[in-house]
Design a protein around this motif. Structure first.
Motif, PDB file in Angstrom:
ATOM      1  N   LEU A 270       0.673  -1.278  -0.157  1.00 33.14           N
ATOM      2  CA  LEU A 270       0.036  -0.073   0.108  1.00 33.14           C
ATOM      3  C   LEU A 270       0.925   1.125  -0.023  1.00 33.14           C
ATOM      4  O   LEU A 270       1.758   1.268   0.589  1.00 33.14           O
ATOM      5  CB  LEU A 270      -0.698  -0.117   1.450  1.00 33.14           C
ATOM      6  N   HIS A 271       0.457   2.422  -0.873  1.00 36.27           N
ATOM      7  CA  HIS A 271       1.098   3.612  -0.868  1.00 36.27           C
ATOM      8  C   HIS A 271       2.505   3.656  -1.595  1.00 36.27           C
ATOM      9  O   HIS A 271       2.646   4.444  -2.553  1.00 36.27           O
ATOM     10  CB  HIS A 271       1.107   4.155   0.499  1.00 36.27           C
TER      11      HIS A 271
ATOM     12  N   ILE B 104     -10.462  -3.267   2.742  1.00 37.74           N
ATOM     13  CA  ILE B 104     -11.275  -2.123   2.579  1.00 37.74           C
ATOM     14  C   ILE B 104     -12.478  -2.347   3.095  1.00 37.74           C
ATOM     15  O   ILE B 104     -13.282  -3.188   2.637  1.00 37.74           O
ATOM     16  CB  ILE B 104     -11.407  -1.937   0.795  1.00 37.74           C
TER      17      ILE B 104
ATOM     18  N   ILE C  91      -7.630   0.554   3.933  1.00 36.26           N
ATOM     19  CA  ILE C  91      -8.166   1.837   3.190  1.00 36.26           C
ATOM     20  C   ILE C  91      -9.427   2.327   3.641  1.00 36.26           C
ATOM     21  O   ILE C  91     -10.231   1.827   3.581  1.00 36.26           O
ATOM     22  CB  ILE C  91      -8.176   1.824   1.522  1.00 36.26           C
TER      23      ILE C  91
ATOM     24  N   THR D 128     -12.725   4.170   3.834  1.00 36.13           N
ATOM     25  CA  THR D 128     -13.787   4.872   2.741  1.00 36.13           C
ATOM     26  C   THR D 128     -14.815   5.410   3.661  1.00 36.13           C
ATOM     27  O   THR D 128     -15.264   5.235   4.719  1.00 36.13           O
ATOM     28  CB  THR D 128     -14.134   3.814   1.887  1.00 36.13           C
TER      29      THR D 128
ATOM     30  N   SER E 225     -11.857   7.159  -0.815  1.00 41.79           N
ATOM     31  CA  SER E 225     -10.710   6.856   0.264  1.00 41.79           C
ATOM     32  C   SER E 225     -10.760   8.453   0.992  1.00 41.79           C
ATOM     33  O   SER E 225     -10.700   9.459   0.222  1.00 41.79           O
ATOM     34  CB  SER E 225      -9.380   6.754  -0.218  1.00 41.79           C
TER      35      SER E 225
ATOM     36  N   GLN F 240      -8.640   8.708   3.521  1.00 39.71           N
ATOM     37  CA  GLN F 240      -7.165   8.689   4.083  1.00 39.71           C
ATOM     38  C   GLN F 240      -6.126   9.229   3.088  1.00 39.71           C
ATOM     39  O   GLN F 240      -6.451   9.479   1.889  1.00 39.71           O
ATOM     40  CB  GLN F 240      -6.828   7.529   4.772  1.00 39.71           C
TER      41      GLN F 240
ATOM     42  N   HIS G  25      -1.764   5.970   0.127  1.00 31.10           N
ATOM     43  CA  HIS G  25      -2.060   5.230  -0.866  1.00 31.10           C
ATOM     44  C   HIS G  25      -3.098   5.831  -1.978  1.00 31.10           C
ATOM     45  O   HIS G  25      -2.693   6.079  -3.106  1.00 31.10           O
ATOM     46  CB  HIS G  25      -2.554   3.664  -0.562  1.00 31.10           C
TER      47      HIS G  25
ATOM     48  N   ARG H 203      -6.648   8.416  -2.573  1.00 30.09           N
ATOM     49  CA  ARG H 203      -7.359   9.766  -1.936  1.00 30.09           C
ATOM     50  C   ARG H 203      -8.339   9.896  -2.972  1.00 30.09           C
ATOM     51  O   ARG H 203      -8.354   9.956  -4.184  1.00 30.09           O
ATOM     52  CB  ARG H 203      -6.427  10.953  -1.875  1.00 30.09           C
TER      53      ARG H 203
ATOM     54  N   GLU I 219      -6.196   2.404  -8.391  1.00 27.39           N
ATOM     55  CA  GLU I 219      -6.040   2.302  -6.873  1.00 27.39           C
ATOM     56  C   GLU I 219      -6.087   0.919  -6.358  1.00 27.39           C
ATOM     57  O   GLU I 219      -6.058   0.734  -5.236  1.00 27.39           O
ATOM     58  CB  GLU I 219      -7.207   3.343  -6.325  1.00 27.39           C
TER      59      GLU I 219
END
Lengths: 415, 415
Positions: free
Chosen positions: A389-390, B199, B219, B221, B385, B387, B390, B392, B399
């Motif tokens: 992730l990221h 997720i 992640i 959401t 997302s 946050q 990773h 947004r 993604e």
């Protein structure tokens, strides 16, 4: 200071940090470098306290050496900040830009992450380094260093905060958690309300503790159970230096190799040559049945545990396989998704390995030791991510950023 | 099946999922769409069980409606899969490619995340949708749906797994957790050994539980406390439709506006006009002292809690400010970093707002309702997302991917 108070201050400071211009950020970084050298005596006397406490607590010479700061090491810290000042600022960059049929214009723009938390172990040089990288990317940072280095860290942070203040900036852009008890550390990991990302830098135990306890998004860094696979089509002239470099050039780092995987077709010929080179470096060998049969009793039989161990020592596990597919499966079973290498002259086999191995960095005919922000040309690194992730692999400035969408309309509403 | 067993199967399947060609993935998605329609009676009879149980358990009509599947809704699910088949496959894309002075050639290449876990609430259509998106991006997926929809989800997953098998693929690319107890859900959140990303899709309670309990990278959401700020330089002709659209076009969604922020200089003139439009939609108003003074007693005095609440209802909080800076500070204090809007004709004020507001999507003169994967042109979305790590904002296919470095050498070792 209470952790919540620290968090609130960081949140307040982050908006200023995000708005500082590139020129100003570079000036501040250079001023910080200068101040570290100007006040190096303050750092050295604080460091003396840490070294004395370490000696009193029976901490090993090796650890004491990692902890020690002298004029030369402080100069290196300062030079690190100067180097970060030379790197280009990723903040504000337009990553993508596009229009929609309804006339909306969208810009995907690089922005800071916000507040970054960094938990690290004994080396006090990380303090200046982490500040430089997070400041250059417009973030506020809260640092939690190892308790062995607390006096050194306090002295460094005091100098850097003073520069921020002298430059008309909020010193809370950089904060250090001064409490050194475990409870504070665990509470820090739960400061999701104020901290956007938490990056642990240290050994496997620290990383595990952060992953288990944090409710803040974490970037895992560090542990590396890296393999060199010598294929049946390998050139032994390349295989020997690559294996020796990956295993022994620096044994204590995450991109050092811990395990050799070798194709059975070349094991009989290559293993004795490899052993000779490894013996010269006094590397202890732990191999499967085939390896022991070929190399004899000086090789210790390898256990399941060996294949899963990041030795960080002059020890190498060794495994024979029938095919590149078996090599890939073995590596994916035991690796930590860090850095893996195949030595082969066969392009198809190389591509199969590159695609099949699940790791941040996969090499053909090169040492795993190149997994590093500087070696990749990023100019600096905050760590090497082993998660997906990221960010994956070496994390430079860009990896300390996020993005936002700026959307320009003229009255659009959704139907 | 035991969770560990499920995790191991997913890990085994992920390597095959990652290697399926774009053409084959699209064929499978189209076959899945066809199968859902062909076997829609199986889905509908399973869904009947869920609906009956929901009625027996006194679940609200609204919830029952969200749960209900009929031919038309199954067709929509199938169409969703067809649409995903039309999108281009991001896997394998070279994101960057560069050489180093030592001759190493580096390729940063897009790869799947691996195993994705998705925890969602009642809507059974998420099952097909989540499979489509994760499969197209070369991932294996483990789904955990709401217990109200368990029979529907089982029926859908059974059909899709059968297609995978018919197509010569490992059906464990898609797995459903059939146990519906809370303990299993919490244990799933701890399945870090096998799951790369988790997720959650659902309300604030679910998201919080996942963030608190998971040791898998998450992640976040969903939750959206979105604001419309009407600046002193706003065009009221744009402000009214934007506010009404953002607040009332669909009240139950995360990109709906929950709060109006308005500059004091225009409050006296604009608020009565806005109120008239909001009254027509029966929106309950909760305002600060200034708002109450201007609009009178029909406005309920707003509390601190109001400013922090995502109503998802015909309710709007209202706050007056002295400047765009105060608007930004207010929004950053209370928002969930989702979507925010400024209505202004002043470009400098607009840029200050775009830069200062900490949110995934910041709009000038357009409704917050556009924050959506389809509206952004991504063709699909797995969620939005909130946050910074990773991804947004709207998350499309890209993604759901990570990257790896493929590094080509010819014997390089580190000096």
């Amino acid at each position: 200071m209470e952790l919540n108070e620290l968090g609130m201050r960081a949140c307040e400071a982050k908006y200023q940090a995000a708005a500082v211009s590139e020129v100003k950020k570079n000036d501040v970084l250079k001023a910080c470098a200068k101040a570290l050298i100007e006040y190096n005596k303050d750092i050295i006397s604080a460091n003396d306290l840490d070294i004395k406490a370490a000696a009193d607590n029976g901490i090993s010479e090796g650890m004491q050496d990692r902890l020690r700061l002298n004029e030369k090491r402080i100069e290196a810290m300062a030079e690190g900040l100067e180097q970060i000042a030379q790197l280009s600022d990723p903040i504000g960059e337009t990553i993508e830009e596009f229009d929609r049929p309804n006339g909306l214009h969208l810009k995907k723009v690089r922005v800071p992450l916000g507040v970054i938390g960094i938990i690290f172990e004994s080396r006090p040089n990380v303090t200046a380094d982490a500040f430089g990288l997070t400041f250059k990317t417009g973030n506020a940072v809260i640092l939690k260093g190892g308790k062995e280095a607390i006096n050194s860290n306090k002295a460094i942070v005091k100098i850097l905060r003073q520069v921020l203040e002298n430059e008309g900036l909020n010193p809370d852009i950089l904060q250090l958690i001064e409490a050194t008890d475990r409870e504070t550390t665990v509470n820090f990991m739960k400061l999701k309300k104020y901290v956007d990302v938490l990056i642990p830098r240290g050994g496997a135990g620290l990383i595990r503790a952060v992953v288990e306890n944090s409710n803040i998004p974490v970037i895992e860094t560090g542990t590396g159970n890296c393999h060199v696979y010598i294929d049946k089509d390998a050139d032994i002239e390349k295989a020997v230096p690559i294996l020796i470099n990956a295993k022994t050039q620096r044994i204590s780092v995450c991109n050092a190799a811990e395990s050799l995987v070798i194709h059975k077709d070349v094991a009989q010929d290559f293993l004795p040559i490899l052993k000779k080179a490894l013996d010269e470096k006094n590397v202890e060998l732990r191999g499967d049945e085939n390896v022991v049969r070929i190399l004899g009793d000086s090789v210790i039989p390898a256990t399941e545990e060996d294949y899963g161990t990041e030795y960080l020592d002059y020890i190498l596990s060794m495994k024979t396989v029938d095919s590149v597919e078996e090599a890939i499966a073995h590596i994916n079973k035991y690796n930590t998704h860090h850095s893996e290498c195949i030595v082969t002259e066969n392009n198809d086999t190389a591509e199969a390995f590159l695609n099949g191995v699940d790791a941040a960095c996969v090499y053909v005919n090169a040492s795993t030791r190149f997994t590093d922000g500087f070696e990749f040309g990023f100019g600096a690194e905050i760590g090497i991510s082993t998660q997906k992730l990221h960010a994956r692999g070496p994390m430079g400035l860009k990896e300390l950023t996020s993005y936002k969408y700026k959307i320009y309309g003229n009255g659009q509403i959704r139907g």
